[in-house]
Design an enzyme around this catalytic site. Structure first.
Site, PDB file in Angstrom:
ATOM      1  N   TYR A  23       0.843  -1.196   0.000  1.00  9.13           N
ATOM      2  CA  TYR A  23       0.000   0.000   0.000  1.00  9.13           C
ATOM      3  C   TYR A  23       0.882   1.251   0.000  1.00  9.13           C
ATOM      4  O   TYR A  23       0.572   2.243  -0.644  1.00  9.13           O
ATOM      5  CB  TYR A  23      -0.901   0.005   1.228  1.00  9.13           C
ATOM      6  CG  TYR A  23      -1.912  -1.107   1.205  1.00  9.13           C
ATOM      7  CD1 TYR A  23      -3.097  -0.972   0.486  1.00  9.13           C
ATOM      8  CD2 TYR A  23      -1.683  -2.294   1.877  1.00  9.13           C
ATOM      9  CE1 TYR A  23      -4.027  -1.989   0.457  1.00  9.13           C
ATOM     10  CE2 TYR A  23      -2.607  -3.319   1.854  1.00  9.13           C
ATOM     11  CZ  TYR A  23      -3.771  -3.168   1.142  1.00  9.13           C
ATOM     12  OH  TYR A  23      -4.695  -4.176   1.111  1.00  9.13           O
ATOM     13  N   ASN A  46     -13.478  -0.139  -3.804  1.00 12.93           N
ATOM     14  CA  ASN A  46     -13.380  -0.391  -5.240  1.00 12.93           C
ATOM     15  C   ASN A  46     -14.323  -1.509  -5.658  1.00 12.93           C
ATOM     16  O   ASN A  46     -14.411  -2.538  -5.034  1.00 12.93           O
ATOM     17  CB  ASN A  46     -11.943  -0.770  -5.571  1.00 12.93           C
ATOM     18  CG  ASN A  46     -11.862  -1.369  -6.945  1.00 12.93           C
ATOM     19  OD1 ASN A  46     -12.500  -0.889  -7.863  1.00 12.93           O
ATOM     20  ND2 ASN A  46     -11.103  -2.416  -7.092  1.00 12.93           N
ATOM     21  N   CYS A  53      -6.874  -5.729  -7.391  1.00 13.50           N
ATOM     22  CA  CYS A  53      -6.526  -5.174  -6.079  1.00 13.50           C
ATOM     23  C   CYS A  53      -5.958  -6.240  -5.160  1.00 13.50           C
ATOM     24  O   CYS A  53      -5.438  -5.926  -4.106  1.00 13.50           O
ATOM     25  CB  CYS A  53      -7.745  -4.508  -5.466  1.00 13.50           C
ATOM     26  SG  CYS A  53      -9.287  -5.303  -5.845  1.00 13.50           S
ATOM     27  N   HIS A  54      -6.032  -7.494  -5.554  1.00 12.26           N
ATOM     28  CA  HIS A  54      -5.492  -8.549  -4.687  1.00 12.26           C
ATOM     29  C   HIS A  54      -3.976  -8.565  -4.726  1.00 12.26           C
ATOM     30  O   HIS A  54      -3.337  -9.289  -3.983  1.00 12.26           O
ATOM     31  CB  HIS A  54      -6.064  -9.897  -5.127  1.00 12.26           C
ATOM     32  CG  HIS A  54      -5.713 -10.275  -6.522  1.00 12.26           C
ATOM     33  ND1 HIS A  54      -6.492  -9.914  -7.609  1.00 12.26           N
ATOM     34  CD2 HIS A  54      -4.656 -10.938  -7.016  1.00 12.26           C
ATOM     35  CE1 HIS A  54      -5.902 -10.383  -8.693  1.00 12.26           C
ATOM     36  NE2 HIS A  54      -4.785 -10.999  -8.371  1.00 12.26           N
ATOM     37  N   GLU A  80      -0.884 -16.986  -8.719  1.00 14.84           N
ATOM     38  CA  GLU A  80       0.012 -16.195  -9.561  1.00 14.84           C
ATOM     39  C   GLU A  80       1.471 -16.519  -9.295  1.00 14.84           C
ATOM     40  O   GLU A  80       2.358 -15.901  -9.852  1.00 14.84           O
ATOM     41  CB  GLU A  80      -0.255 -14.719  -9.317  1.00 14.84           C
ATOM     42  CG  GLU A  80      -1.722 -14.383  -9.566  1.00 14.84           C
ATOM     43  CD  GLU A  80      -1.872 -13.005 -10.143  1.00 14.84           C
ATOM     44  OE1 GLU A  80      -0.990 -12.186  -9.930  1.00 14.84           O
ATOM     45  OE2 GLU A  80      -2.876 -12.775 -10.815  1.00 14.84           O
TER      46      GLU A  80
END
Length: 94
Positions: A23, A46, A53-54, A80
């Site tokens: 962040y 959002n 956003c993850h 990922e």
DNA sequence: CTAATGACCATTA
DNA sequence: ATAATGGCCATTA
């Protein structure tokens, strides 16, 4: 409309797969190096599915929160290629 | 306008 | 290691 929120969205959108930003770093890139709190708020509210956003986590290496649940966030990050253990992310590099 | 909120951070105990 | 405290900022009510 130009706003801090839009910058944050753009930045988060550009995060490549398998990579994560904190962040704080997002706030820095957005031009407000100390607005990490606002970043969290923006991502929290959002609703745009185009924004991964993850891929935004805390500075401590912890995952933080997620609209669909922190658990889901961890799952996505693992998908990922990230290494997560005990709710914390370990970088691939040694 | 003011006050409250929050997917945070850093320091201190 | 965890818990509490203070600070910090954009957004929302």
């Amino acid at each position: 409309m130009n706003s801090f929120q839009e910058k944050v969205y753009e930045i988060v959108k550009k995060i490549p797969k398998g990579k994560v930003l904190t962040y704080k770093k997002v706030a820095q890139r957005a031009g407000r190096s100390k607005a990490w709190r606002a970043v969290g708020n923006i991502l929290a509210k959002n609703k745009n599915p185009n924004i991964p956003c993850h891929r935004v986590i805390r500075t401590d290496g912890k995952i933080g929160g997620y609209n669909k649940g922190a658990r889901k966030k961890i799952e996505l990050l693992r998908e990922e290629g990230n290494i997560i253990k005990d709710g914390k992310r370990f970088d691939s590099k040694k």
